[in-house]
Design a protein around this motif. Structure first.
Motif, PDB file in Angstrom:
ATOM      1  N   ILE A   1       0.866  -1.181   0.000  1.00  0.00           N
ATOM      2  CA  ILE A   1       0.000   0.000   0.000  1.00  0.00           C
ATOM      3  C   ILE A   1       0.900   1.226   0.000  1.00  0.00           C
ATOM      4  O   ILE A   1       1.662   1.447   0.943  1.00  0.00           O
ATOM      5  CB  ILE A   1      -0.956  -0.002   1.208  1.00  0.00           C
ATOM      6  CG1 ILE A   1      -1.652  -1.365   1.311  1.00  0.00           C
ATOM      7  CG2 ILE A   1      -1.985   1.121   1.068  1.00  0.00           C
ATOM      8  CD1 ILE A   1      -2.681  -1.461   2.423  1.00  0.00           C
TER       9      ILE A   1
ATOM     10  N   ARG B   1       2.955   3.843  -3.294  1.00  0.00           N
ATOM     11  CA  ARG B   1       3.772   3.618  -4.495  1.00  0.00           C
ATOM     12  C   ARG B   1       4.851   4.689  -4.636  1.00  0.00           C
ATOM     13  O   ARG B   1       5.146   5.158  -5.746  1.00  0.00           O
ATOM     14  CB  ARG B   1       2.883   3.589  -5.745  1.00  0.00           C
ATOM     15  CG  ARG B   1       2.039   4.838  -5.902  1.00  0.00           C
ATOM     16  CD  ARG B   1       1.310   4.864  -7.223  1.00  0.00           C
ATOM     17  NE  ARG B   1       0.291   5.896  -7.228  1.00  0.00           N
ATOM     18  CZ  ARG B   1      -0.502   6.164  -8.253  1.00  0.00           C
ATOM     19  NH1 ARG B   1      -0.402   5.482  -9.359  1.00  0.00           N
ATOM     20  NH2 ARG B   1      -1.396   7.120  -8.169  1.00  0.00           N
TER      21      ARG B   1
ATOM     22  N   VAL C   1       9.805   3.891  -1.102  1.00  0.00           N
ATOM     23  CA  VAL C   1       9.374   2.660  -0.422  1.00  0.00           C
ATOM     24  C   VAL C   1       8.511   1.772  -1.340  1.00  0.00           C
ATOM     25  O   VAL C   1       8.911   0.655  -1.689  1.00  0.00           O
ATOM     26  CB  VAL C   1       8.598   2.957   0.890  1.00  0.00           C
ATOM     27  CG1 VAL C   1       8.356   1.647   1.647  1.00  0.00           C
ATOM     28  CG2 VAL C   1       9.325   3.943   1.791  1.00  0.00           C
TER      29      VAL C   1
ATOM     30  N   VAL D   1      -1.374  -0.937  -4.135  1.00  0.00           N
ATOM     31  CA  VAL D   1      -2.567  -0.147  -3.855  1.00  0.00           C
ATOM     32  C   VAL D   1      -2.132   1.299  -3.616  1.00  0.00           C
ATOM     33  O   VAL D   1      -1.104   1.536  -2.980  1.00  0.00           O
ATOM     34  CB  VAL D   1      -3.271  -0.732  -2.603  1.00  0.00           C
ATOM     35  CG1 VAL D   1      -4.383   0.188  -2.122  1.00  0.00           C
ATOM     36  CG2 VAL D   1      -3.815  -2.123  -2.901  1.00  0.00           C
TER      37      VAL D   1
ATOM     38  N   ILE E   1       5.614   6.058   9.873  1.00  0.00           N
ATOM     39  CA  ILE E   1       6.034   6.710  11.127  1.00  0.00           C
ATOM     40  C   ILE E   1       5.241   8.004  11.208  1.00  0.00           C
ATOM     41  O   ILE E   1       5.456   8.918  10.408  1.00  0.00           O
ATOM     42  CB  ILE E   1       7.534   7.045  11.137  1.00  0.00           C
ATOM     43  CG1 ILE E   1       8.379   5.791  10.901  1.00  0.00           C
ATOM     44  CG2 ILE E   1       7.931   7.705  12.464  1.00  0.00           C
ATOM     45  CD1 ILE E   1       9.880   6.071  10.834  1.00  0.00           C
TER      46      ILE E   1
HETATM   47  P1  NDP Z   1       4.703   9.197   0.193  1.00  0.00           P
HETATM   48  O1  NDP Z   1       3.868  10.290   0.741  1.00  0.00           O
HETATM   49  O2  NDP Z   1       5.794   9.512  -0.773  1.00  0.00           O
HETATM   50  O3  NDP Z   1       3.749   8.117  -0.500  1.00  0.00           O
HETATM   51  C1  NDP Z   1       2.550   7.744   0.084  1.00  0.00           C
HETATM   52  C2  NDP Z   1       1.828   6.761  -0.820  1.00  0.00           C
HETATM   53  O4  NDP Z   1       0.611   6.390  -0.176  1.00  0.00           O
HETATM   54  C3  NDP Z   1       1.478   7.320  -2.185  1.00  0.00           C
HETATM   55  O5  NDP Z   1       1.811   6.393  -3.186  1.00  0.00           O
HETATM   56  C4  NDP Z   1      -0.037   7.528  -2.108  1.00  0.00           C
HETATM   57  O6  NDP Z   1      -0.718   7.269  -3.317  1.00  0.00           O
HETATM   58  C5  NDP Z   1      -0.460   6.468  -1.116  1.00  0.00           C
HETATM   59  N1  NDP Z   1      -1.700   6.834  -0.441  1.00  0.00           N
HETATM   60  C6  NDP Z   1      -2.012   8.010   0.141  1.00  0.00           C
HETATM   61  N2  NDP Z   1      -3.264   7.966   0.627  1.00  0.00           N
HETATM   62  C7  NDP Z   1      -3.742   6.739   0.347  1.00  0.00           C
HETATM   63  C8  NDP Z   1      -4.994   6.082   0.581  1.00  0.00           C
HETATM   64  N3  NDP Z   1      -5.986   6.692   1.225  1.00  0.00           N
HETATM   65  N4  NDP Z   1      -5.144   4.812   0.144  1.00  0.00           N
HETATM   66  C9  NDP Z   1      -4.156   4.174  -0.505  1.00  0.00           C
HETATM   67  N5  NDP Z   1      -2.945   4.751  -0.757  1.00  0.00           N
HETATM   68  C10 NDP Z   1      -2.757   6.012  -0.331  1.00  0.00           C
HETATM   69  O7  NDP Z   1       5.261   8.422   1.475  1.00  0.00           O
HETATM   70  P2  NDP Z   1       6.570   7.496   1.682  1.00  0.00           P
HETATM   71  O8  NDP Z   1       6.459   6.250   0.899  1.00  0.00           O
HETATM   72  O9  NDP Z   1       7.807   8.293   1.584  1.00  0.00           O
HETATM   73  O10 NDP Z   1       6.383   7.165   3.242  1.00  0.00           O
HETATM   74  C11 NDP Z   1       5.259   6.461   3.721  1.00  0.00           C
HETATM   75  C12 NDP Z   1       5.346   6.357   5.228  1.00  0.00           C
HETATM   76  O11 NDP Z   1       6.497   5.611   5.587  1.00  0.00           O
HETATM   77  C13 NDP Z   1       5.492   7.688   5.984  1.00  0.00           C
HETATM   78  O12 NDP Z   1       4.792   7.567   7.219  1.00  0.00           O
HETATM   79  C14 NDP Z   1       6.978   7.806   6.236  1.00  0.00           C
HETATM   80  O13 NDP Z   1       7.261   8.586   7.394  1.00  0.00           O
HETATM   81  C15 NDP Z   1       7.320   6.364   6.470  1.00  0.00           C
HETATM   82  N6  NDP Z   1       8.716   6.024   6.186  1.00  0.00           N
HETATM   83  C16 NDP Z   1       9.369   5.274   7.131  1.00  0.00           C
HETATM   84  C17 NDP Z   1      10.655   4.848   6.936  1.00  0.00           C
HETATM   85  C18 NDP Z   1      11.282   3.978   7.960  1.00  0.00           C
HETATM   86  O14 NDP Z   1      12.480   3.878   8.017  1.00  0.00           O
HETATM   87  N7  NDP Z   1      10.501   3.286   8.789  1.00  0.00           N
HETATM   88  C19 NDP Z   1      11.408   5.233   5.730  1.00  0.00           C
HETATM   89  C20 NDP Z   1      10.618   5.959   4.747  1.00  0.00           C
HETATM   90  C21 NDP Z   1       9.336   6.345   4.990  1.00  0.00           C
HETATM   91  P3  NDP Z   1      -0.555   8.200  -4.637  1.00  0.00           P
HETATM   92  O15 NDP Z   1       0.756   7.788  -5.250  1.00  0.00           O
HETATM   93  O16 NDP Z   1      -1.716   7.804  -5.474  1.00  0.00           O
HETATM   94  O17 NDP Z   1      -0.568   9.622  -4.165  1.00  0.00           O
END
Ligand code: NDP
Length: 300
Positions: free
Chosen positions: A169, A171, A175, A193, A236
């Motif tokens: 979940i 993209r 990650v 997703v 996070i």
């Molecule tokens: P991004 O904001 O770059 O990507 C978020 C993704 O989630 C997008 O692809 C988006 O879709 C999708 N999304 C948003 N809303 C929804 C929804 N309602 N339903 C389904 N999909 C949804 O985030 P990151 O990948 O950079 O980070 C994600 C999380 O992971 C954050 O909380 C970040 O802090 C954490 N993180 C943790 C790390 C660790 O070391 N533990 C390292 C990196 C990140 P769309 O593409 O369509 O907009």
């Protein structure tokens, strides 16, 4: 008689990260016997407090496994040209094996230009397009740290992943996308997703493995999960509670663990793995450089 459901077991990211760090330490010692001393350059632009904490942790852990770290701090007012000039110097320096630019960068700096200015063979974050392309083709390249860490957690929990259905979940380039690619390479069937998916919960309920990287606190609840699913929560998020701020994932841990077989807690799940794989990548970069790796010949 009421039955209490069995709760999922926690996937202990701290313990598994400690194992990875032990492996890195062994590799660093083996390199030292050949008079090679891996060094990681960390570039921090500006004073973002979260970035400062991340950088401090990375430098601390590097020291613990015997990797030399070189910190380069630039003010928030630094120009893109100044950042690129520093990267040129680090690319050319044979004493530097890994280069990490802490993201996010100040708004006036083009993040893509900076990422692609790092020599791919020193790109320990694995974000350079050459590494991304190589990953998709299954070449031996530097792979993004968080997805690599998640794969290790999954292998430690499930063993062979062949034939399992994994739902990712999110993209993002950092990650979600590399995660899906690594799961495919491990012979999973994958669904990705995102915010435009129709009935994300129904797709998620098909999954043996769920990896969540959305950035929305506690979005995934028990009703999204197939009984016995393995859940990796990358999120996070800091939320305010009556008792002060608290870190939570993108998964509602309390409800998800009533249905899942195993789940990563937040904190203590994926977080420690990301730093461990950054240091593993620094060793891999050093080894690839020593081998004059053809896939990653310097292109700059
Ligand atoms: P991004 O904001 O770059 O990507 C978020 C993704 O989630 C997008 O692809 C988006 O879709 C999708 N999304 C948003 N809303 C929804 C929804 N309602 N339903 C389904 N999909 C949804 O985030 P990151 O990948 O950079 O980070 C994600 C999380 O992971 C954050 O909380 C970040 O802090 C954490 N993180 C943790 C790390 C660790 O070391 N533990 C390292 C990196 C990140 P769309 O593409 O369509 O907009």
């Amino acid at each position: 008689m009421s039955m209490t459901p069995a709760l999922a077991r926690d996937i202990d990211g701290k313990a598994i990260a400690a194992q990875v760090l032990d492996e890195v330490k062994d590799d660093v010692l083996a390199l030292a016997r050949q008079q090679v001393y891996p060094a990681l350059a960390v570039v921090l632009v500006g004073e973002d407090p979260a970035s400062q904490v991340y950088v401090r942790n990375k430098l601390l852990k590097a020291g613990q496994v015997g990797i030399r770290s070189l910190e380069h701090r630039l003010p928030a007012s630094a120009t893109q040209h100044e950042v690129l000039t520093l990267l040129d110097q680090l690319n050319a320096d044979p004493e530097v094996n890994g280069i990490l630019v802490q993201l996010p960068l100040p708004a006036h700096i083009d993040e893509k230009a900076v990422i692609h200015a790092i020599d791919p063979i020193k790109d320990v974050d694995g974000f350079h397009r050459e590494n991304v392309g190589g990953l998709v083709q299954g070449a031996e390249v530097l792979t993004p740290c968080t997805p690599s860490g998640c794969m290790r957690l999954l292998h430690e929990t499930c063993g062979d992943l062949s034939g399992l259905h994994a739902v990712v979940i999110g993209r993002s380039n950092i990650v979600g996308k590399p995660m899906a690619t690594l799961l495919l390479q491990a012979n999973c069937s994958i669904s990705v997703v995102h915010s435009r998916s129709v009935d994300a919960a129904a797709l998620c309920r098909l999954a043996d493995i769920v990896v969540v990287a959305v950035g929305r606190p506690q979005m995934i609840e028990a009703s999204w999960l197939k009984p016995g699913a393995v859940v990796i929560d990358v999120g996070i998020n800091r939320i305010a509670t009556a008792k002060g701020d608290r870190l939570v994932g993108d998964v509602d841990y309390a409800s998800a663990r009533t249905v899942a077989r195993a789940i990563t807690p937040v904190p203590g799940g994926v977080g420690p793995m990301t730093i461990a794989y950054l240091l593993k990548n620094t060793v891999i970069a050093t080894q690839l450089q020593r081998a004059g790796h053809p896939q990653l010949a310097t292109t700059l």
